[in-house]
Design a protein around this motif. Structure first.
Motif, PDB file in Angstrom:
ATOM      1  N   THR A 162       0.937   6.361  -7.296  1.00  0.00           N
ATOM      2  CA  THR A 162      -0.642   7.053  -7.874  1.00  0.00           C
ATOM      3  C   THR A 162       0.458   8.926  -7.631  1.00  0.00           C
ATOM      4  OG1 THR A 162      -1.910   5.614  -6.503  1.00  0.00           O
ATOM      5  CG2 THR A 162      -2.049   8.305  -6.907  1.00  0.00           C
ATOM      6  N   ALA A 163       0.985   9.379  -6.047  1.00  0.00           N
ATOM      7  CA  ALA A 163       1.766  10.624  -6.186  1.00  0.00           C
ATOM      8  C   ALA A 163       3.096  11.121  -7.447  1.00  0.00           C
ATOM      9  CB  ALA A 163       2.023  10.614  -4.530  1.00  0.00           C
ATOM     10  N   ALA A 204       1.027  -1.467   0.046  1.00  0.00           N
ATOM     11  CA  ALA A 204      -0.013  -0.125  -0.237  1.00  0.00           C
ATOM     12  C   ALA A 204       0.985   1.234   0.405  1.00  0.00           C
ATOM     13  CB  ALA A 204      -0.960  -0.066   1.322  1.00  0.00           C
ATOM     14  N   VAL A 205       2.130   1.370   0.672  1.00  0.00           N
ATOM     15  CA  VAL A 205       2.957   2.495   0.327  1.00  0.00           C
ATOM     16  C   VAL A 205       3.989   2.877  -0.639  1.00  0.00           C
ATOM     17  CG1 VAL A 205       5.240   3.253   1.562  1.00  0.00           C
ATOM     18  CG2 VAL A 205       3.737   2.251   2.953  1.00  0.00           C
ATOM     19  N   GLN A 255       2.145   2.134  -3.539  1.00  0.00           N
ATOM     20  CA  GLN A 255       1.229   2.292  -4.277  1.00  0.00           C
ATOM     21  C   GLN A 255      -0.012   3.753  -4.405  1.00  0.00           C
ATOM     22  OE1 GLN A 255       0.460   0.938  -7.419  1.00  0.00           O
ATOM     23  NE2 GLN A 255       1.212  -0.531  -7.103  1.00  0.00           N
ATOM     24  N   SER A 256       0.688   4.225  -2.605  1.00  0.00           N
ATOM     25  CA  SER A 256       0.303   5.382  -2.475  1.00  0.00           C
ATOM     26  C   SER A 256       1.393   6.048  -3.157  1.00  0.00           C
ATOM     27  CB  SER A 256       0.484   5.714  -1.016  1.00  0.00           C
ATOM     28  OG  SER A 256       0.107   6.863  -0.736  1.00  0.00           O
ATOM     29  N   GLN A 257       2.756   5.731  -2.871  1.00  0.00           N
ATOM     30  CA  GLN A 257       3.545   6.303  -3.830  1.00  0.00           C
ATOM     31  C   GLN A 257       3.776   6.581  -5.043  1.00  0.00           C
ATOM     32  OE1 GLN A 257       5.725   8.435  -1.399  1.00  0.00           O
ATOM     33  NE2 GLN A 257       6.218   9.588  -3.376  1.00  0.00           N
TER      34      GLN A 257
END
Length: 192
Positions: free
Chosen positions: A118-119, A111-112, A114-116
């Motif tokens: 996306t950003a 999840a870390v 994927q979040s990065q």
């Protein structure tokens, strides 16, 4: 990059006062590194103390311009001639964050990632829009800054892809809970 060297490079163009330096710095970097006017004047004070710039008499409007000294030019020449060392760069917070996510209980490293991702994709799109809008020859200095940031964002996405592949490849085997039954251990022919 140090603000000190950036201001020296700008003063090599000619004398400027603080607000002119801030504007020229932000224009040269395409606004990718905004400067606080306090940083500019604090840095000018240190440069004056170190005999790299000297203040000129105040203008009618009360503004004091600064000019680069011979000592400042020598410092600037050395800075331009010296390659940037990887040891001089700041620590990579993302790499440290991911390493800690992998070893901290309860944190989903995927999840870390994927979040990065996306950003970083959003950032990449914004840099691309900025680059497309820079069409004048005078835009070349900050277009090169944007190119560097684009390449860094692209490299970060490739690195995140690599990390995700590594996570999948090296994921620990699922834990087996409870004792195995005879049906789990015995071959099928024997169970019949």
């Amino acid at each position: 990059m140090s603000i000190k060297h950036g201001l020296l490079a700008l003063l090599e163009r000619g004398p400027m006062y603080g607000y002119q330096l801030r504007s020229a710095f932000e224009e040269s970097t395409g606004g990718t590194w905004p400067l606080n006017i306090g940083q500019v004047y604090t840095t000018l004070g240190r440069l004056e103390r170190d005999d790299m710039v000297r203040p000129l008499p105040e203008h009618d409007g009360g503004q004091r311009s600064y000019e680069i000294t011979d000592h400042g030019r020598a410092e600037l020449t050395i800075w331009f001639a010296t390659p940037v060392s990887h040891a001089d760069r700041p620590r990579d917070e993302l790499a440290i964050k991911l390493a800690l996510a992998l070893t901290t209980p309860g944190v989903d490293a995927g999840a870390v990632l994927q979040s990065q991702r996306t950003a970083t994709m959003r950032t990449l799109q914004e840099y691309t829009r900025l680059k497309i809008s820079a069409t004048k020859p005078a835009d070349l200095p900050w277009r090169l800054v944007i190119d560097a940031m684009l390449f860094q964002a692209e490299a970060e996405i490739r690195w995140l892809d690599h990390c995700e592949t590594s996570l999948i490849r090296h994921a620990p085997a699922p834990l087996i809970t409870g004792a195995p039954s005879d049906a789990d251990i015995l071959p099928e022919a024997i169970r019949r």
